[in-house]
Scaffold this active site. Structure first.
Site, PDB file in Angstrom:
ATOM      1  N   CYS B  35     -45.302  76.044  21.914  1.00 32.61           N
ATOM      2  CA  CYS B  35     -45.514  77.472  22.730  1.00 32.61           C
ATOM      3  C   CYS B  35     -45.457  78.683  22.131  1.00 32.61           C
ATOM      4  O   CYS B  35     -45.683  79.718  22.895  1.00 32.61           O
ATOM      5  CB  CYS B  35     -45.337  77.413  24.250  1.00 32.61           C
ATOM      6  SG  CYS B  35     -43.756  77.394  24.650  1.00 32.61           S
ATOM      7  N   CYS B 106     -40.611  88.678  26.747  1.00 30.48           N
ATOM      8  CA  CYS B 106     -39.550  88.572  26.037  1.00 30.48           C
ATOM      9  C   CYS B 106     -38.146  88.705  26.879  1.00 30.48           C
ATOM     10  O   CYS B 106     -37.306  87.742  26.616  1.00 30.48           O
ATOM     11  CB  CYS B 106     -39.476  89.580  24.652  1.00 30.48           C
ATOM     12  SG  CYS B 106     -40.639  89.227  23.676  1.00 30.48           S
TER      13      CYS B 106
END
Lengths: 402, 299
Positions: B35, B106
């Site tokens: 991913c 993130c």
């Protein structure tokens, strides 16, 4: 060092000669080329000259085959929509999976509107299978649109052969040649290419000017209707300074084609050899034997491209990557995915694209600077240990992800 | 170029606590090769006090993924595990003076790695429950998955409704074409057609036949029912004002300033709308003061 620009497939520096050629058209030569007075007349003549310069670079038979547009995307859109409108009974398009978004997103939209788009696949080296292409050609196909050179890998498609096949099948052929023009010799009068797009800023002209080459006799419907500019095929007052600049850039490109083939290629090869010799677990993507002389695309395994770019940028080196990290997850570019590059490598692909303005000293500086950057990022990577990847990274690192 | 803050650049160029902690007794892995980005967080936890003595990270990802990992390790060092669990992804982003909307995931990855590591230390199994799609609304960082789920869950028909429920499209409006495409797809599945001229939520009458007091009491009861869920995440909600179909609430504790506050609000909105049987809007109390200001200014 004052910045090393190795991102010439994104855009190029406007050549100093081009800047001087275009400047008067902002000030004393500001007239509208359509006007019936001295202010317009000189501009009109300059446009004629620019058209001939573009014609010469493309090897077009007539200067009236050159239509000035605002950019490569406009040229692409005009070409495809025109082909559909002149042949309303034909509802299919043939293109490739690795085209620029200017083509792919337009095709996606056309699919929504009921057209069928055939996307030619590529192999691991980014090459098309001519057999499957041949089998798709039929009287249902309105247009084939295939790029001359790929922007990420520089890999060349056999567009002249493809155009011959399309012509034999009675299908229009368009090529997006924005990366090829100025880097490769092109002779359209000897080809069966019906339409070709180019973009000024890829060959040292400014942004905001492009060209659609339209072979004489090819049926056409304009994207923009209005005034009689470009013989009614692209209405809108001419970007005269931009067009003059593009003409000059084409003239320069004629003179430097040989240099691209020899000097630029030699620098690119020096760069590539230097990097491959020093860095382990990396490889050249695309078809190294058949590509643009200025482009080098290397995939560095187990690290991510944006991180490489940020570290390079700190050293004043500009390049680009096929890894787009945005929402959701990292997404390797459609070109890397189409070539079936493993995820571990596709994320770390780095494109270095040169121009005739690069020097050997610059290349040597990059060869010296990049290996420590790769090593530094690999040290942070969970897939790397010591001086090699962890064995079976996919199995060893099994995160808890539902 | 991404618009990274100086703090992000600093943590990327000079990452703190890079590498695995030796003799770590907690490991959290999130992401995977397939991913894309991946983060491994290793902790050394003092067994008596449950204090995080050392934290180290290994990240395969972009600049902000590395910076977020670095920031996370700096934030949690010296915290107890319970304190560390209160760290939200917004805390990580704030520590870095903000992240671009496209890069907020993130910081989410950082928070998840932390939860995974704590679960690992405690011998539990951590399950990631969120799914992210392509970013649609850049103004409010809303992705396609959230929009689609919200459209399905609430049978939405118009872009305006999507904006009311998710905030997507409420800013610059450039993403309305994308929202329409999602609406179109979901409506087609239901055998309906997207109508650009449909009026948002007008089909339901605002009143549910209750007196104002009864209605407010009903809202309180409904909020009470979802409090345990919020408290589990160390947050809470308080009813501030009811003005017609606009219901203003205040997010408290961990919910305040949480990046998921938008999603939480739409969850509360759905719950209240179902309980009241009418179309309502749940808005943050900040909206109330803003509206008062606008009214005052125009008066």
């Amino acid at each position: 060092m004052n910045g090393i620009y190795l991102d010439n497939n994104a855009t190029t520096m406007v050549a100093p000669e081009v800047v001087s050629a275009m400047l008067p058209y902002f000030s004393e030569q500001f007239g509208n080329p359509s006007s019936m007075h001295q202010f317009g007349d000189k501009v009109g003549r300059a446009l004629t000259e620019a058209r001939r310069q573009v014609q010469a670079l493309l090897g077009a038979e007539h200067d009236s085959e050159i239509i000035f547009t605002s950019c490569g995307t406009e040229s692409d859109t005009t070409a495809i929509l025109s082909a559909l409108r002149v042949q309303p009974e034909r509802k299919e398009i043939i293109t490739t999976v690795v085209e620029h978004p200017a083509i792919l997103n337009l095709c996606k939209q056309l699919e929504e509107e009921g057209y069928t788009v055939h996307y030619l696949k590529v192999d691991k080296k980014g090459r098309i299978d001519m057999g499957s292409y041949y089998n798709l050609l039929s009287d249902k196909v309105a247009i084939v649109s295939v790029m001359w050179a790929n922007n990420e890998t520089g890999t060349l498609f056999p567009v002249q052969e493809m155009a011959e096949l399309a012509h034999a099948a009675g299908v229009l052929f368009h090529t997006d040649a924005v990366q090829a023009v100025g880097k490769l010799p092109i002779n359209l009068k000897e080809s069966r290419i019906d339409m070709l797009s180019l973009s000024g800023h890829k060959l040292h002209a400014p942004k905001g000017v492009g060209v659609l080459y339209l072979r004489r006799g090819v049926r056409f419907r304009p994207l923009l209707r209005g005034g009689h500019q470009e013989r009614g095929r692209r209405a809108g007052t001419e970007n005269s300074a931009g067009i003059v600049a593009l003409g000059k850039a084409c003239e320069l490109a004629m003179q430097t084609l040989e240099q691209e083939k020899t000097e630029v290629r030699a620098l690119r090869d020096r760069l590539e050899r230097g990097l491959l010799a020093q860095i382990s677990h990396c490889f050249v993507t695309g078809d190294p034997g058949n590509r643009l002389p200025n482009t080098c695309n290397i995939a560095f395994e187990y690290i991510e491209g944006e991180a490489i770019l940020l570290l390079l940028n700190r050293l004043g080196i500009a390049a680009s990557t096929g890894s787009a990290c945005s929402s959701g997850s990292l997404e390797p570019s459609h070109v890397m995915r189409a070539m079936d590059i493993p995820f571990t490598a596709a994320h770390g692909s780095l494109r270095l694209s040169l121009s005739r303005y690069n020097s050997e000293a610059e290349i040597d500086y990059v060869i010296e600077s990049l290996p420590p950057i790769v090593a530094q990022l690999r040290k942070l990577s969970p897939y790397w240990r010591g001086d090699g990847p962890v064995s079976n990274p996919q199995d060893l690192f099994t995160p808890n992800y539902a | 170029m991404w618009d990274y803050s100086e703090k992000v650049k600093d943590h990327f160029f000079a990452p703190r606590n890079a590498g695995a902690v030796e003799n770590a007794n907690a490991t959290g892995d999130v992401g995977s090769l397939s991913c894309g980005d991946a983060l491994r967080l290793t902790l050394k936890v003092d067994p008596d006090s449950e204090t995080i003595l050392e934290a180290g990270f290994q990240t395969f990802g972009c600049g902000s993924a590395i910076a977020s990992s670095s920031a996370l390790t700096e934030i949690i060092k010296g915290m107890t595990l319970d304190q560390a669990l209160l760290v939200s992804n917004q805390d990580i982003a704030d520590y870095l003076d903000g992240l671009p909307a496209e890069k907020m995931h993130c910081s989410v990855m950082g928070r998840e790695a932390l939860q995974a590591a704590v679960a690992n230390y405690r011998g539990e199994i951590w399950q990631d429950d969120h799914q992210e799609g392509a970013l649609v609304c850049k103004c409010f960082a809303v992705d396609a998955v959230l929009i689609e789920e919200t459209i399905r869950a609430n049978s939405l028909h118009t872009v305006e409704e999507v904006s009311n429920y998710t905030k997507a499209g409420a800013g610059c409006s450039s993403c309305h074409e994308g929202i329409e495409a999602i609406l179109n797809r979901v409506l087609n599945e239901r055998g309906e057609k997207f109508d650009p001229n449909a009026v948002a939520g007008e089909r339901q009458k605002p009143s549910s036949g209750l007196t104002n007091l009864q209605r407010i009491r009903r809202i309180e009861t409904l909020l009470e029912a979802i409090r345990p869920n919020l408290r589990r995440d160390h947050g809470d909600v308080e009813l501030v004002e009811v003005d017609g179909r606009n219901i203003y609430v205040k997010m408290i504790g961990a919910c305040a300033g949480c990046q998921m506050a938008g999603a939480t609000l739409s969850g509360i909105q759905q719950h209240l709308a179902e309980g009241l049987g009418e179309f309502i809007l749940v808005l943050p109390d900040s909206e109330l003061s803003r509206r008062k200001l606008t009214t005052a200014a125009s008066a």
